[in-house]
Write a protein that holds these residues in place. Structure first.
Motif, mmCIF file in Angstrom:
data_model
loop_
_atom_site.group_PDB
_atom_site.id
_atom_site.type_symbol
_atom_site.label_atom_id
_atom_site.label_comp_id
_atom_site.label_asym_id
_atom_site.label_seq_id
_atom_site.Cartn_x
_atom_site.Cartn_y
_atom_site.Cartn_z
ATOM 1 N N MET A 52 0.855 -1.211 0.000
ATOM 2 C CA MET A 52 0.000 0.000 0.000
ATOM 3 C C MET A 52 0.880 1.247 0.000
ATOM 4 N N GLY A 53 0.473 2.264 0.770
ATOM 5 C CA GLY A 53 1.280 3.473 0.778
ATOM 6 C C GLY A 53 1.142 4.281 -0.491
ATOM 7 N N ARG A 54 0.112 4.009 -1.267
ATOM 8 C CA ARG A 54 -0.075 4.779 -2.510
ATOM 9 C C ARG A 54 -0.800 6.081 -2.168
ATOM 10 N N ARG A 55 -0.263 7.185 -2.696
ATOM 11 C CA ARG A 55 -0.909 8.483 -2.457
ATOM 12 C C ARG A 55 -2.141 8.585 -3.359
ATOM 13 N N ALA A 56 -3.270 8.952 -2.775
ATOM 14 C CA ALA A 56 -4.487 9.116 -3.583
ATOM 15 C C ALA A 56 -4.249 10.182 -4.656
ATOM 16 N N PHE A 57 -4.895 10.014 -5.787
ATOM 17 C CA PHE A 57 -4.721 10.943 -6.914
ATOM 18 C C PHE A 57 -6.111 11.256 -7.471
ATOM 19 N N VAL A 58 -6.487 12.522 -7.393
ATOM 20 C CA VAL A 58 -7.799 12.954 -7.887
ATOM 21 C C VAL A 58 -7.571 13.904 -9.060
ATOM 22 N N ALA A 59 -8.108 13.547 -10.217
ATOM 23 C CA ALA A 59 -7.917 14.363 -11.417
ATOM 24 C C ALA A 59 -9.283 14.756 -11.982
ATOM 25 N N GLY A 60 -9.406 16.012 -12.368
ATOM 26 C CA GLY A 60 -10.653 16.505 -12.955
ATOM 27 C C GLY A 60 -10.540 16.512 -14.472
ATOM 28 N N ASN A 61 -11.456 15.824 -15.112
ATOM 29 C CA ASN A 61 -11.520 15.788 -16.577
ATOM 30 C C ASN A 61 -12.659 16.721 -16.998
ATOM 31 N N TRP A 62 -12.286 17.893 -17.464
ATOM 32 C CA TRP A 62 -13.312 18.908 -17.771
ATOM 33 C C TRP A 62 -14.008 18.632 -19.105
ATOM 34 N N LYS A 63 -13.504 17.671 -19.851
ATOM 35 C CA LYS A 63 -14.073 17.317 -21.166
ATOM 36 C C LYS A 63 -14.179 18.577 -22.038
ATOM 37 N N MET A 64 -15.202 18.647 -22.913
ATOM 38 C CA MET A 64 -15.325 19.800 -23.821
ATOM 39 C C MET A 64 -16.248 20.843 -23.172
ATOM 40 N N ASN A 65 -15.795 21.318 -22.007
ATOM 41 C CA ASN A 65 -16.584 22.283 -21.235
ATOM 42 C C ASN A 65 -15.706 23.460 -20.829
ATOM 43 N N THR A 66 -16.341 24.472 -20.351
ATOM 44 C CA THR A 66 -15.761 25.767 -19.925
ATOM 45 C C THR A 66 -15.461 26.673 -21.125
ATOM 46 N N ASP A 67 -15.252 27.940 -20.819
ATOM 47 C CA ASP A 67 -14.660 28.857 -21.799
ATOM 48 C C ASP A 67 -13.376 29.368 -21.156
ATOM 49 N N ARG A 68 -12.670 30.251 -21.835
ATOM 50 C CA ARG A 68 -11.355 30.647 -21.323
ATOM 51 C C ARG A 68 -11.443 31.227 -19.903
ATOM 52 N N ALA A 69 -12.373 32.185 -19.724
ATOM 53 C CA ALA A 69 -12.478 32.833 -18.406
ATOM 54 C C ALA A 69 -12.949 31.834 -17.347
ATOM 55 N N GLY A 70 -13.896 30.993 -17.720
ATOM 56 C CA GLY A 70 -14.410 30.005 -16.766
ATOM 57 C C GLY A 70 -13.355 28.978 -16.393
#
Ligand code: PEP
Length: 256
Positions: free
Chosen positions: A1-19
């Motif tokens: 064990m001893g694995r550090r949790a890893f959380v990644a956000g996949n925004w897909k084809m969303n948001t605009d530049r400012a967002g």
């Protein structure tokens, strides 16, 4: 064990530049303030990588920059494609490969997924290789065979010394964007079997060190229960990554 949790956000084809910049800034500020146990990455659309990377670096760089895809070739006449070295040039450190939307909507074959994995790892970047069964495959009792096949074919030709930069994301296709989540027991069962395949390919030490994220309608309400499973090492998050509050709720669940 001893694995550090890893959380990644996949925004897909969303948001605009400012967002995209505002979302990245909110996540980066929360991570800088809270210093969660989990490693955190965000994966905006290609066109916002540069702006998001700048926003992350301006806030201490504790949140990694990830890309949602890549092409397997270095450069040349491949209109519309983006290479691993171009991503590296922008400060990208993680690349998602073989996401189910690419496999099933865009019809990427296993061979291309494999070439992309090799391009990413060969460039010295981290690779999040997504695998997972469709509902028909699950109902046909093929879940384990599909996962094993996608892991084996995705990693064909990948040398052991590159596996330290590999993460697997188990994402049952029927759970992605549907609000249906695998039960913690089902996720654990799939993750344990995927780890066994990794053990077969690279030996028990490498398999034991490789993180396997769960993805598929993970949210703050179910994340802790999923990440409590011994072989669930974080999450690849779609919809819930588009709001800093819900994404951070999942990141906190990695404080296990
Ligand atoms: C994903 O796209 O990788 C994903 C898991 O999406 P969602 O969280 O929206 O199901």
């Amino acid at each position: 064990m001893g694995r550090r949790a890893f959380v990644a956000g996949n925004w897909k084809m969303n948001t605009d530049r400012a967002g995209a910049v505002a979302l990245a800034a909110a996540v980066a500020e929360a991570v800088a303030g809270e210093r969660p146990a989990a490693e955190v990455a965000v994966c905006p659309p290609f066109v916002y990588l540069d702006a998001v990377g700048q926003a992350l670096r301006a806030r201490g760089g504790a949140v990694a920059l990830g890309a949602q895809d890549v092409y397997d070739q270095e450069n040349g006449a491949f209109t519309g494609e983006v290479s691993a070295s171009m991503l590296k040039d922008l400060g990208v450190t993680w690349v998602i490969v073989g996401h189910s939307e690419r496999r099933h909507v865009i019809k990427e074959p296993d061979e291309l997924v494999n070439r992309k994995v090799r391009a990413v790892l060969g460039a010295g970047l981290g690779c999040i290789l997504c695998v997972g069964e469709t509902i028909q495959q699950r109902e046909g009792g093929m879940t384990d065979a599909v996962n094993a096949h996608q892991v084996r074919s995705g990693l064909a030709g990948v040398p052991a010394e590159q596996v330290g930069r590999l993460v697997i994301a188990y994402e049952p296709v029927w759970a992605i964007g549907t609000g249906r989540t695998a039960t913690p027991a089902d996720a654990q069962d799939a993750h344990r079997k995927i780890r066994a395949v990794l053990g077969d390919l690279y030996g028990p030490a490498a398999a034991g060190a490789t993180r396997i994220q769960y993805g598929g309608s993970m949210k703050p309400e179910n994340a802790a229960e999923l990440m409590k499973q011994p072989d669930v090492d974080g999450g690849l998050i779609g919809g819930a990554a588009l709001k800093a509050d819900s994404f951070m709720g999942i990141v906190r669940a990695g404080n296990r």
